[in-house]
Scaffold this motif. Structure first.
Motif, short mmCIF file in Angstrom:
data_model
loop_
_atom_site.label_atom_id
_atom_site.label_comp_id
_atom_site.label_asym_id
_atom_site.label_seq_id
_atom_site.Cartn_x
_atom_site.Cartn_y
_atom_site.Cartn_z
N PRO A 157 48.69 34.28 45.62
CA PRO A 157 48.53 32.84 45.93
C PRO A 157 47.10 32.32 45.76
CG PRO A 157 49.94 33.88 47.55
CD PRO A 157 49.40 34.98 46.71
N ASN A 158 46.11 33.20 45.92
CA ASN A 158 44.72 32.77 45.77
C ASN A 158 44.26 32.74 44.32
OD1 ASN A 158 44.49 35.46 45.17
ND2 ASN A 158 43.18 35.99 46.90
N GLY A 159 45.18 33.00 43.38
CA GLY A 159 44.85 32.93 41.97
C GLY A 159 44.38 34.22 41.33
N ILE A 160 44.26 35.31 42.10
CA ILE A 160 43.87 36.60 41.53
C ILE A 160 45.03 37.15 40.70
CG2 ILE A 160 43.38 39.01 42.09
CD1 ILE A 160 41.76 38.08 44.45
N HIS A 161 44.74 37.57 39.48
CA HIS A 161 45.73 38.15 38.58
C HIS A 161 45.59 39.67 38.58
CE1 HIS A 161 46.46 34.10 37.04
NE2 HIS A 161 45.15 33.97 36.89
N LEU A 162 46.67 40.37 38.80
CA LEU A 162 46.66 41.83 38.85
C LEU A 162 47.57 42.42 37.78
CD1 LEU A 162 46.90 40.72 42.12
CD2 LEU A 162 46.09 43.07 42.41
N GLU A 163 47.13 43.52 37.18
CA GLU A 163 47.93 44.28 36.22
C GLU A 163 47.83 45.77 36.55
OE1 GLU A 163 47.78 41.61 32.13
OE2 GLU A 163 46.48 43.36 32.32
#
Length: 420
Positions: free
Chosen positions: A108-114
């Protein structure tokens, strides 16, 4: 060499492997495949040197009185060297798992994880007499960006040196980092212990060989070990088994290649079909020269040598099969989980409910329904190649293809988020 000298030499190999692993992790798939094709060509070009080295091993093996099967596993010829080179080319053609995005999501805070597949890093392979393992293990680890230290058996030391030298030389000509593939050049037994103590430099050890070797490595290793203990594989003829299929699958599982880990070692037969199915199964096995060792109920139906408790936990790797009559599906599953090695099991049945219960209940790496146990193999699974079959439960289980030679990392991207 003294033990101290062996330790120092092995530590240098391990340090070099760690340095090479960082370079390997940066190679593109196209670069790795070009290096593999160069390795295959280099191996073919080095055939005279490899065969001359192999002749020294054969001569030494004959002088030491090695058995014919061991000498057969050790012996190379032009056709076998060409097949090893062909195997390298097949690995080059396989999809590269490194860099594959396993999962991705956004918070929700905009952090993108892969979650991304990456090489394990540095792998020690300790194996016995088959010289083809030198190439197989090296190229599978290389394709996945791992640096490799190979420690082969003394019986194949000359062959292993020649193969490893050809791979490294041809690979370096195409861009392979130095020390990406290293062979322990001496046969001192203490080198196994030394490798097992290199947890600062080695991320993983994979032993390939007999139970004694694997137990030694497991007892000494300070880093994770992926192991394959016995292949005590079972086939259960259920009450709803088609009799012809029961014969076909039993005979194939036992006799197609009896000296391998996915060959059948124990046959379990439901009591309700023992009298109707067992005679035909036994006849099919005897046509192939199989010795039968049966429980008391089995011997009341067919001719068989009395089975002992030891037979239920024996990997024969030969034309010998233990046979037991059981009263239920639950008894079959209980026997397998108690006496098996968690490798491969099969149920022969037309009853889907029974099959599903068997597949769920057997605590093994591979569980089959109406399929020969001989299909427990990386190539047959569509992996293209394998480094072995793991009977462990953590990290890798069953045939170990390229994917199982990787780990993963989390790559996280943002635009300045801070923790509040």
């Amino acid at each position: 060499m003294t033990e101290a000298e062996v330790f120092t030499a092995v530590e240098e190999l391990a340090r070099n492997a760690r340095a090479a692993s960082y370079q390997l992790a940066q190679l593109s798939t196209d670069t790795k495949n070009a290096i593999l094709r160069s390795m295959a060509a280099g191996l073919r070009a080095a055939t005279p040197e490899i065969l001359a080295a192999n002749a020294l091993d054969i001569e030494a093996g004959e002088a030491k009185g090695l058995s014919k099967p061991m000498l057969d596993r050790l012996r190379l010829d032009e056709k076998k060297v060409d097949a090893i080179a062909g195997g390298i080319e097949q690995v080059a053609a396989l999809p590269d798992p490194v860099g594959q995005v396993m999962e991705k999501w956004t918070r929700p805070n905009g952090i993108h994880l892969e979650q991304v597949r990456v090489p394990i890093g540095t792998i020690g392979i300790i194996f016995e007499s088959r010289p083809n393992v030198t190439s197989d293990a090296a190229v599978l680890c290389f394709k996945t960006g791992n640096a490799t230290i190979l420690r082969g058996g003394s019986e194949a030391i000359h062959s292993n040196r020649a193969i490893a030298a050809a791979l490294q030389a041809a690979g370096e000509a195409a861009g392979l980092p130095a020390n990406a593939i290293q062979l322990v050049p001496f046969t001192d037994r203490s080198s196994v212990t030394a490798l097992c103590q290199m947890d600062k430099w080695l991320d993983l050890i994979i032993p390939r060989g007999g139970k004694g070797l694997i137990e030694t490595v497991v007892s000494q290793a300070r880093m994770p070990v992926i192991k394959h203990y016995d292949g005590i594989c079972h086939l259960f003829v259920d009450a709803a088994a088609d009799p012809d299929m029961a014969v076909k699958l039993t005979v194939n599982s036992k006799t197609q290649k009896p000296g391998v880990c996915n060959a059948l070692e124990t046959l379990l037969v439901h009591a309700s079909v023992a009298e109707s199915h067992l005679p035909a199964i036994a006849a099919g096995l005897r046509e192939k020269g199989v010795e039968l060792r049966g429980c008391e109920r089995t011997r009341a139906i067919i001719d068989a040598v009395p089975a002992t408790e030891e037979d239920w936990e024996t990997e024969y790797l030969d034309l010998i099969l233990s046979v037991k009559v059981v009263d239920s599906l639950e008894d079959a599953i209980g026997h397998i989980n108690t006496h098996g090695s968690h490798h491969t099991e099969c149920i022969v049945t037309a009853d889907d409910a029974a099959a599903n219960a068997f597949l769920a209940g057997c605590d093994s790496a591979c569980v089959f329904h109406n399929v020969s146990t001989r299909f427990a193999d990386g190539e047959e699974f569509g992996f293209g190649a394998e480094i072995g079959i793991s009977t462990d439960k953590l990290h890798a289980r069953g045939p170990m293809g390229l994917r199982e030679l990787t780990s993963y990392k989390y790559q996280v991207r943002g635009d300045g988020q801070v923790k509040r």
